[in-house]
Scaffold this active site. Structure first.
Site, PDB file in Angstrom:
ATOM      1  N   ARG A  15       0.809  -1.218   0.000  1.00 26.59           N
ATOM      2  CA  ARG A  15       0.000   0.000   0.000  1.00 26.59           C
ATOM      3  C   ARG A  15       0.850   1.280   0.000  1.00 26.59           C
ATOM      4  O   ARG A  15       0.345   2.368  -0.231  1.00 26.59           O
ATOM      5  CB  ARG A  15      -0.962  -0.016   1.208  1.00 26.59           C
ATOM      6  CG  ARG A  15      -2.093  -0.998   1.050  1.00 26.59           C
ATOM      7  CD  ARG A  15      -2.818  -1.262   2.356  1.00 26.59           C
ATOM      8  NE  ARG A  15      -2.074  -2.188   3.214  1.00 26.59           N
ATOM      9  CZ  ARG A  15      -2.478  -2.582   4.427  1.00 26.59           C
ATOM     10  NH1 ARG A  15      -3.597  -2.109   4.944  1.00 26.59           N
ATOM     11  NH2 ARG A  15      -1.750  -3.431   5.130  1.00 26.59           N
ATOM     12  N   ASN A 227       0.751   1.937   7.033  1.00 28.10           N
ATOM     13  CA  ASN A 227       0.523   1.051   5.887  1.00 28.10           C
ATOM     14  C   ASN A 227       0.533   1.813   4.567  1.00 28.10           C
ATOM     15  O   ASN A 227       0.688   1.221   3.511  1.00 28.10           O
ATOM     16  CB  ASN A 227      -0.810   0.324   6.037  1.00 28.10           C
ATOM     17  CG  ASN A 227      -0.800  -0.627   7.231  1.00 28.10           C
ATOM     18  OD1 ASN A 227       0.237  -1.192   7.571  1.00 28.10           O
ATOM     19  ND2 ASN A 227      -1.939  -0.783   7.875  1.00 28.10           N
ATOM     20  N   ASN A 376      40.480  39.583   8.238  1.00 32.18           N
ATOM     21  CA  ASN A 376      39.337  40.130   7.527  1.00 32.18           C
ATOM     22  C   ASN A 376      39.454  39.733   6.058  1.00 32.18           C
ATOM     23  O   ASN A 376      40.474  40.000   5.420  1.00 32.18           O
ATOM     24  CB  ASN A 376      39.292  41.655   7.662  1.00 32.18           C
ATOM     25  CG  ASN A 376      37.991  42.194   7.094  1.00 32.18           C
ATOM     26  OD1 ASN A 376      36.975  42.230   7.767  1.00 32.18           O
ATOM     27  ND2 ASN A 376      38.032  42.566   5.824  1.00 32.18           N
ATOM     28  N   TYR A 386      41.383  24.765  -6.637  1.00 31.94           N
ATOM     29  CA  TYR A 386      41.302  23.626  -7.564  1.00 31.94           C
ATOM     30  C   TYR A 386      41.785  24.066  -8.940  1.00 31.94           C
ATOM     31  O   TYR A 386      41.282  25.039  -9.499  1.00 31.94           O
ATOM     32  CB  TYR A 386      39.838  23.170  -7.624  1.00 31.94           C
ATOM     33  CG  TYR A 386      39.592  21.923  -8.432  1.00 31.94           C
ATOM     34  CD1 TYR A 386      40.360  20.778  -8.252  1.00 31.94           C
ATOM     35  CD2 TYR A 386      38.553  21.884  -9.364  1.00 31.94           C
ATOM     36  CE1 TYR A 386      40.103  19.625  -8.981  1.00 31.94           C
ATOM     37  CE2 TYR A 386      38.289  20.736 -10.100  1.00 31.94           C
ATOM     38  CZ  TYR A 386      39.077  19.603  -9.909  1.00 31.94           C
ATOM     39  OH  TYR A 386      38.819  18.473 -10.630  1.00 31.94           O
TER      40      TYR A 386
END
Ligand code: UD1
Ligand code: CA
Length: 467
Positions: A15, A227, A376, A386
């Site tokens: 169900r 259910n 800061n 990267y």
């Protein structure tokens, strides 16, 4: 007396209309079957056997060695399911709790109460029952003239008179272990569904003159058997409310508990305020006197006392005391903010440590960096961590000043007290207290803008006279 538990989790849950096996559907972020397993653990059951069938591997992968397993290859009913644990538990003396894997709201305190009543009454079986306004779908508790439980009748096998009974079987029981397995041998499948019902054990034991007790819970939410997706949402709502109540009782202000989503394992300190739209997941731990939200999402995060997190996402990151995050910040895994750090709007930080009192107030990306104290970082300054192949580290010393829109090309180090001029692209290390400027020198051409405008006007006039 030895306490054991059996958790029924072999059904597919048709169900639910889902690829995910029913008992693995989460309620407040935790799979239903895990809620149940934790409740039996907290009720001091020494052994817990989970009956698996549909999705056996997935259920075992979720619970790991926190449980033992019995395989039910064919789902012939709840009685048949319990019988599959016989090789593991059949010869043991003690009491056995049986609970369905789809009743996530069952509590350890109710299980304790169930066991105590069972022992006090000297019963062979004790059923946990609840009185529901709408009992449809549940097994009904049939009581005799003396008020004692006679048997349980399933919805589909109910007479009209039985269907009117509002006391239902929650699907949680306490049994004398040996009597349970002896009675299971006598269960047949002569009923509307052609299944071996565990509920028949009650009538069988009663027929043998055994004592049957009933523990009626006064919290009907514990009875919810999920259910379908409607019941799933209802279970989620009730669990959410229960979790919120626990924190409210502990001194947490939740402005709108219906719009605040707190996982079962989250910890929150006193006098913290949660605004609407806050989602706290996993092992998130919030200190005292914090302000979280509105609309903040924290996963496995740690937040120190007195910190504020507004409209932001914090994923597996740690914040020290007195930090200010957001609005609109994204703190990714491996981020550690020490005390009094400020992370402002549209700032992303990944796998970096930011030292005490440092500020990254606007529009920055800080990745794989070690930033000292009182640094800061100007608006729009970023670490370029990267190069398309490798991730590299940026180290910034205490009291350094990184000007607006600076690019720090990693690997690179900026020393203590150093000053990076706005707009610089820094590719070489900067020594302590140096000023680094890395940008084209400005050239001003006097009156040149006006000359360009005149040139354009003349060109346009020539073209117009031709046509
Ligand atoms: C069951 C009870 C019902 C009770 C209700 C409470 C029976 C016959 N009925 O009905 O009296 O009111 O729970 O929620 O016990 N399962 C197996 N193997 C099987 C069949 C079921 O492991 O062969 C598991 C399911 O995965 C589920 C649990 O047992 O976790 C209950 O099964 P379900 O089909 O949901 O029973 P209900 O019809 O809800
Ligand atoms: Ca059910």
């Amino acid at each position: 007396m030895k306490r054991m538990a059996i958790i029924l989790a072999a059904g597919q849950g048709k169900r639910m209309k889902s690829k995910l096996y029913k008992v693995l559907h989460p309620v407040c972020g935790k799979p239903m079957v895990r809620h149940v397993l934790e409740a039996v653990g907290q009720a001091n059951c020494e052994r817990a056997v989970v009956v698996v069938g549909h999705g056996a591997e997935a259920v075992q992968a979720e619970l790991g060695d926190a449980a033992e397993y019995a395989l039910q290859t064919e789902q012939l009913g709840t009685g048949h399911a319990v019988l599959q644990t016989k090789p593991l538990l059949g010869e043991a003396d003690g009491v056995t709790i049986v609970v369905c894997g789809d009743t996530p709201l069952v509590t350890s305190s109710s299980l304790e109460a169930l066991i105590s009543l069972h022992q006090k009454e000297g019963a062979a079986a004790t059923v946990m029952t609840a009185e529901l306004a709408d009992p449809f779908g549940y097994g009904r508790i049939v009581r005799g003239e003396d008020g004692g439980v006679l048997r349980i009748v399933e919805q589909k096998d109910c007479s009209a008179e039985e269907a009117a009974i509002r006391e239902i079987n929650t699907g949680t029981y306490c049994f004398d272990n040996r009597k349970l397995f002896a009675a299971l041998g006598q269960v047949t499948n002569e009923n509307t569904q052609g299944e071996y019902y565990l509920t028949d054990v009650i009538g069988i034991l009663k027929g043998q003159g055994e004592r049957i007790a009933a523990y009626k819970t006064d919290d009907p939410s514990e009875a919810i058997g999920v259910n379908d997706r409607v019941a799933l949402a209802e279970a989620e709502r009730l669990m959410r409310r229960r979790i919120a109540l626990r924190h409210q009782t502990n001194g947490v202000t939740i402005i709108d508990p219906d719009h605040t989503y707190i996982g079962p394992d989250v910890q929150i300190g006193q006098d913290t305020v949660l605004h609407p739209g806050t989602i706290l997941r996993g092992k998130t731990k919030i200190g005292a006197e914090c302000v979280i939200g509105p609309n903040a999402e924290l996963n496995d995060a740690e937040v120190g006392d007195g910190s504020t997190v507004r409209q932001s996402v914090v994923d597996q990151a740690q914040l020290g005391e007195g930090c200010q995050v957001g609005p609109f910040a994204y703190l990714r895994p491996g981020t550690r903010l020490l005390a009094k750090v400020k992370i402002g709007d549209f700032v992303e930080v990944k796998n970096s440590v930011i030292g005490i009192g440092s500020k990254v107030p606007h529009l920055s990306y800080i990745g794989d960096a070690e930033v000292g104290a009182n640094v800061n970082i100007g608006c729009g300054a970023i670490t370029a961590n990267y190069d398309g192949y490798n991730k590299s580290k940026t180290v910034i010393g205490d009291n350094a000043f990184i000007g607006s829109n600076a690019n720090l090309i990693a690997p690179v180090r900026v020393g203590e007290g150093a000053y990076v001029v706005a707009g610089s692209t820094i590719t070489h290390d900067v020594a302590a207290n140096d000023v680094a400027i890395a940008r084209e020198r400005q050239v001003n051409k006097p009156g040149y803008a006006e000359k360009l405008r005149i040139k354009a006007r003349l060109k346009k006039e020539r073209e117009e006279s031709k046509s």
